[in-house]
Design a protein around this motif. Structure first.
Motif, mmCIF file in Angstrom:
data_model
loop_
_atom_site.group_PDB
_atom_site.id
_atom_site.type_symbol
_atom_site.label_atom_id
_atom_site.label_comp_id
_atom_site.label_asym_id
_atom_site.label_seq_id
_atom_site.Cartn_x
_atom_site.Cartn_y
_atom_site.Cartn_z
ATOM 1 N N VAL A 57 15.285 26.496 36.712
ATOM 2 C CA VAL A 57 15.174 27.430 35.603
ATOM 3 C C VAL A 57 16.520 28.097 35.376
ATOM 4 O O VAL A 57 17.180 28.538 36.311
ATOM 5 N N THR A 58 16.947 28.162 34.115
ATOM 6 C CA THR A 58 18.203 28.798 33.753
ATOM 7 C C THR A 58 17.935 29.872 32.710
ATOM 8 O O THR A 58 16.911 29.829 32.023
ATOM 9 N N PRO A 59 18.832 30.827 32.552
ATOM 10 C CA PRO A 59 18.601 31.898 31.580
ATOM 11 C C PRO A 59 18.755 31.448 30.131
ATOM 12 O O PRO A 59 18.287 32.118 29.226
ATOM 13 N N ARG A 60 19.377 30.307 29.895
ATOM 14 C CA ARG A 60 19.590 29.833 28.525
ATOM 15 C C ARG A 60 18.758 28.587 28.277
ATOM 16 O O ARG A 60 18.638 27.716 29.138
ATOM 17 N N ALA A 61 18.212 28.478 27.082
ATOM 18 C CA ALA A 61 17.374 27.332 26.729
ATOM 19 C C ALA A 61 18.201 26.055 26.568
ATOM 20 O O ALA A 61 17.696 24.953 26.793
ATOM 21 N N ASP A 62 19.478 26.183 26.193
ATOM 22 C CA ASP A 62 20.307 24.992 25.982
ATOM 23 C C ASP A 62 21.034 24.539 27.251
ATOM 24 O O ASP A 62 21.775 23.574 27.222
ATOM 25 N N LEU A 63 20.813 25.222 28.368
ATOM 26 C CA LEU A 63 21.430 24.858 29.635
ATOM 27 C C LEU A 63 20.387 24.207 30.526
ATOM 28 O O LEU A 63 19.293 24.726 30.692
ATOM 29 N N LEU A 64 20.727 23.069 31.090
ATOM 30 C CA LEU A 64 19.779 22.327 31.901
ATOM 31 C C LEU A 64 20.430 21.935 33.219
ATOM 32 O O LEU A 64 21.539 21.408 33.245
ATOM 33 N N VAL A 65 19.748 22.209 34.326
ATOM 34 C CA VAL A 65 20.231 21.839 35.656
ATOM 35 C C VAL A 65 19.151 21.009 36.321
ATOM 36 O O VAL A 65 17.993 21.413 36.367
ATOM 37 N N ILE A 66 19.532 19.844 36.815
ATOM 38 C CA ILE A 66 18.590 18.963 37.503
ATOM 39 C C ILE A 66 19.117 18.736 38.906
ATOM 40 O O ILE A 66 20.261 18.345 39.087
ATOM 41 N N LYS A 67 18.280 18.999 39.904
ATOM 42 C CA LYS A 67 18.639 18.736 41.295
ATOM 43 C C LYS A 67 18.024 17.411 41.691
ATOM 44 O O LYS A 67 16.842 17.183 41.475
ATOM 45 N N ILE A 68 18.831 16.556 42.298
ATOM 46 C CA ILE A 68 18.367 15.247 42.718
ATOM 47 C C ILE A 68 18.500 15.163 44.226
ATOM 48 O O ILE A 68 19.512 15.539 44.792
ATOM 49 N N GLY A 69 17.481 14.663 44.874
ATOM 50 C CA GLY A 69 17.499 14.519 46.322
ATOM 51 C C GLY A 69 16.419 15.356 46.960
ATOM 52 O O GLY A 69 15.735 16.131 46.310
ATOM 53 N N GLU A 70 16.275 15.173 48.244
ATOM 54 C CA GLU A 70 15.245 15.886 48.985
ATOM 55 C C GLU A 70 15.668 17.325 49.222
ATOM 56 O O GLU A 70 16.851 17.625 49.323
ATOM 57 N N ARG A 71 14.699 18.209 49.343
ATOM 58 C CA ARG A 71 14.984 19.606 49.645
ATOM 59 C C ARG A 71 15.437 19.721 51.094
ATOM 60 O O ARG A 71 15.016 18.958 51.947
ATOM 61 N N TYR A 72 16.312 20.677 51.346
ATOM 62 C CA TYR A 72 16.771 20.889 52.717
ATOM 63 C C TYR A 72 15.725 21.692 53.472
ATOM 64 O O TYR A 72 14.971 22.456 52.905
ATOM 65 N N ARG A 73 15.680 21.478 54.763
ATOM 66 C CA ARG A 73 14.758 22.234 55.602
ATOM 67 C C ARG A 73 15.397 23.552 55.997
ATOM 68 O O ARG A 73 16.563 23.597 56.386
ATOM 69 N N LYS A 74 14.644 24.611 55.904
ATOM 70 C CA LYS A 74 15.137 25.929 56.259
ATOM 71 C C LYS A 74 15.215 26.039 57.779
ATOM 72 O O LYS A 74 14.294 25.662 58.484
ATOM 73 N N GLU A 75 16.342 26.539 58.270
ATOM 74 C CA GLU A 75 16.521 26.709 59.704
ATOM 75 C C GLU A 75 15.594 27.808 60.195
ATOM 76 O O GLU A 75 15.469 28.853 59.574
#
Length: 129
Positions: A34-52
């Motif tokens: 989620v980003t504050p602007r509608a025209d901005l897009l961020v896609i994360k690719i890959g597995e989530r990291y495990r929290k220590e």
């Protein structure tokens, strides 16, 4: 003038598995951020990291409770105060009573070194002379 398209209509659903690019056989997960602007897009690719995870015995409150218990007894051995599980040196830091802009670092042997904290690291002050 054309109206802008909604970017979310062209993207896969959150967490959907998509084929990896350029002929790779493995699949990767894709998440939209989620980003504050509608025209901005961020896609994360890959597995989530495990929290220590930190064991309850190593949390600050438990360590301080044990330290208070040790320090409350008269005649505390210095080796118990300066003991380290990881074999790294342990130091005691205090403010220099003569100059409050300086820090005094004391090691297990009782040696005191005057210095300052710079960028989160203790730096020894060179003696003038």
């Amino acid at each position: 003038m054309s109206t802008p398209q909604n970017a979310s209509s062209t993207l896969p659903a959150k967490g959907r598995k998509v084929a990896a690019a350029r002929g790779m056989v493995a699949a990767a997960s894709e998440r939209r951020v989620v980003t504050p602007r509608a025209d901005l897009l961020v896609i994360k690719i890959g597995e989530r990291y495990r929290k220590e995870t930190v064991s309850p015995k190593e949390k600050a409150s438990a360590v301080l409770a044990r330290l208070g218990k040790v320090m409350s007894k008269p005649g505390v051995d210095r080796s118990r105060v300066f003991r380290s599980i990881s074999d790294k040196p342990v130091y005691a830091y205090s403010i220099d009573p003569k100059d409050t802009s300086k820090i005094v670092r004391e090691d297990a042997a009782g040696r005191k070194i005057v210095g300052r904290v710079v960028n989160g690291k203790f730096r020894v002050i060179a003696k003038a002379g």
